[in-house]
Enzyme design. Sequence first.
Site, mmCIF file in Angstrom:
data_model
loop_
_atom_site.group_PDB
_atom_site.id
_atom_site.type_symbol
_atom_site.label_atom_id
_atom_site.label_comp_id
_atom_site.label_asym_id
_atom_site.label_seq_id
_atom_site.Cartn_x
_atom_site.Cartn_y
_atom_site.Cartn_z
ATOM 1 N N PRO A 1 0.833 -1.207 0.000
ATOM 2 C CA PRO A 1 0.000 0.000 0.000
ATOM 3 C C PRO A 1 0.864 1.252 0.000
ATOM 4 O O PRO A 1 1.800 1.344 0.789
ATOM 5 C CB PRO A 1 -0.784 -0.119 1.314
ATOM 6 C CG PRO A 1 0.042 -1.010 2.187
ATOM 7 C CD PRO A 1 0.741 -1.957 1.266
ATOM 8 N N TYR B 1 0.100 4.742 13.166
ATOM 9 C CA TYR B 1 -1.229 5.365 13.055
ATOM 10 C C TYR B 1 -2.167 4.854 14.159
ATOM 11 O O TYR B 1 -1.708 4.244 15.129
ATOM 12 C CB TYR B 1 -1.788 5.150 11.640
ATOM 13 C CG TYR B 1 -0.929 5.851 10.603
ATOM 14 C CD1 TYR B 1 -0.788 7.246 10.632
ATOM 15 C CD2 TYR B 1 -0.219 5.144 9.638
ATOM 16 C CE1 TYR B 1 0.031 7.894 9.714
ATOM 17 C CE2 TYR B 1 0.588 5.790 8.716
ATOM 18 C CZ TYR B 1 0.719 7.171 8.759
ATOM 19 O OH TYR B 1 1.520 7.822 7.869
HETATM 20 C C1 LIG Z 1 5.386 6.842 -1.227
HETATM 21 C C2 LIG Z 1 5.053 5.883 -0.129
HETATM 22 C C3 LIG Z 1 3.787 5.862 0.410
HETATM 23 C C4 LIG Z 1 3.439 4.931 1.400
HETATM 24 N N1 LIG Z 1 2.148 4.886 1.873
HETATM 25 C C5 LIG Z 1 1.760 3.871 2.684
HETATM 26 C C6 LIG Z 1 0.385 3.684 3.000
HETATM 27 O O1 LIG Z 1 -0.524 4.402 2.555
HETATM 28 N N2 LIG Z 1 0.086 2.643 3.825
HETATM 29 C C7 LIG Z 1 1.037 1.801 4.345
HETATM 30 O O2 LIG Z 1 0.713 0.880 5.085
HETATM 31 N N3 LIG Z 1 2.353 1.960 4.026
HETATM 32 C C8 LIG Z 1 2.718 2.948 3.195
HETATM 33 N N4 LIG Z 1 4.041 3.045 2.814
HETATM 34 C C9 LIG Z 1 5.010 2.017 3.242
HETATM 35 C C10 LIG Z 1 5.130 0.927 2.173
HETATM 36 O O3 LIG Z 1 3.940 0.160 2.089
HETATM 37 C C11 LIG Z 1 6.293 -0.043 2.511
HETATM 38 O O4 LIG Z 1 6.059 -0.587 3.772
HETATM 39 C C12 LIG Z 1 7.660 0.646 2.490
HETATM 40 O O5 LIG Z 1 7.830 1.405 1.312
HETATM 41 C C13 LIG Z 1 8.789 -0.385 2.603
HETATM 42 O O6 LIG Z 1 8.754 -1.298 1.525
HETATM 43 P P1 LIG Z 1 9.808 -1.179 0.287
HETATM 44 O O7 LIG Z 1 11.175 -1.278 0.901
HETATM 45 O O8 LIG Z 1 9.484 -2.333 -0.611
HETATM 46 O O9 LIG Z 1 9.574 0.157 -0.351
HETATM 47 C C14 LIG Z 1 4.408 4.004 1.870
HETATM 48 C C15 LIG Z 1 5.711 4.046 1.341
HETATM 49 C C16 LIG Z 1 6.031 4.954 0.342
HETATM 50 C C17 LIG Z 1 7.421 4.932 -0.251
#
Ligand SMILES: Cc1cc2nc3c(=O)[nH]c(=O)nc-3n(C[C@H](O)[C@H](O)[C@H](O)COP(=O)(O)O)c2cc1C
Length: 366
Positions: free
Chosen positions: A26, A183
């Site tokens: 997400p 949150y």
């Molecule tokens: C631009 C952005 C927006 C995000 N928005 C959410 C969100 O709405 N809900 C959520 O649970 N995590 C959110 N996250 C966290 C991501 O779901 C994820 O946990 C985080 O990017 C780490 O994973 P990755 O290393 O694959 O990027 C967001 C991350 C990014 C970079």
Amino acid sequence: MNKDQALLKSYNLNGLELPNRVVMAPMTRSRATNSENIPSEELQGTYYEQRASAGLIISEGSQVSKQAVGYIHTPGIYNNDQVEAWKAVTKKVHDADGRIFMQLWHVGRMSHPDFHNGDFPLAPSAVNPESKSYTYNGFKDTVTPKAMSIEEVKQTVQDFKNAAKNAIDAGFDGVEIHSSNGYLFHQFFNATTNLREDEYGGSIENRAKILFEVIEAIKEVIPVNKVGLRLNPSMDGIFGMKMDEETIPTFDYIIKKLNDYNLAYLHLSEPFTDVSDIPYAETDIAKRYRPIYEGTIIINSGFDQEKGNKVLEEGNADLVAYGKPYISNPDLVERFAQNVPLTEWNPDTFYTQGKEGYLDYKKETA
Ligand SMILES: Cc1cc2nc3c(=O)[nH]c(=O)nc-3n(C[C@H](O)[C@H](O)[C@H](O)COP(=O)(O)O)c2cc1C
């Protein structure tokens, strides 16, 4: 690497067939640029359609009520106009043979009076995260929130129930409760942010109570095998969250109790920051919770193709969620299958508006 890799094997998600084990995490993208917080077929529809080859897409956090909002231009799922608008988005994903869950969100104390005509955000207790809120007037210091009354807690439970029903009406294949990342629910779980002396505070059981009330309420309106939830047990130093000696035991209790429900999945994050110096922290979340949780585990945070295949092969998770890689690689699954290098993401356009940095990342595979 080829089709034999673990990430590309199909998976039955408690009744929903996934063609592979690559999940789109997400991610808030702040593209619902209208006062009604409504998504559009052209923007959100095209964005998710481009990524429909994921085994499962989990949508950006979407607020369950007006009260739940905390960031600019994030979509909602609490009124009919929003439901109608989301229908066009889910249709595009399904027409492209994809599957999509909606993430249901309440930010609690991370909101700001600017979103509530000057009223204070609601949270378990009046504890300021000492962080920043992203408002229509730029970044602002967070405030000390108002502690929720019992009625406000009960109303919030109802809001999640209504939102879950709305999400299914809008065509989503399921919902993910956002009980993660500092949150509202996380604020209830943590003893440093929940100072309540009523039935929602004090003991571990009481601090976890709102989550189970929400699951029970949602169960009344949609099948529980369409409900997932997200937890980030070792989060520290972000949004004012501080781990203490009760943090991991609280997550142990919650995760063990989740076995009583036949959920779609449990979505876990590895620590977002280096927590190896924190005595209370667990540094290997997948390994700790695999023996405890009996259902499907999605693991996230910091995974690439190699690490994703490894965690699946070792049996410590069933699916892997990719966040940032999915922003810049709409065809992530095909790139893994065809060994095509990944495109770097540009953080400058994560939360900007319009198509730039959103719809213009190209597919590089057949
Ligand atoms: C631009 C952005 C927006 C995000 N928005 C959410 C969100 O709405 N809900 C959520 O649970 N995590 C959110 N996250 C966290 C991501 O779901 C994820 O946990 C985080 O990017 C780490 O994973 P990755 O290393 O694959 O990027 C967001 C991350 C990014 C970079």
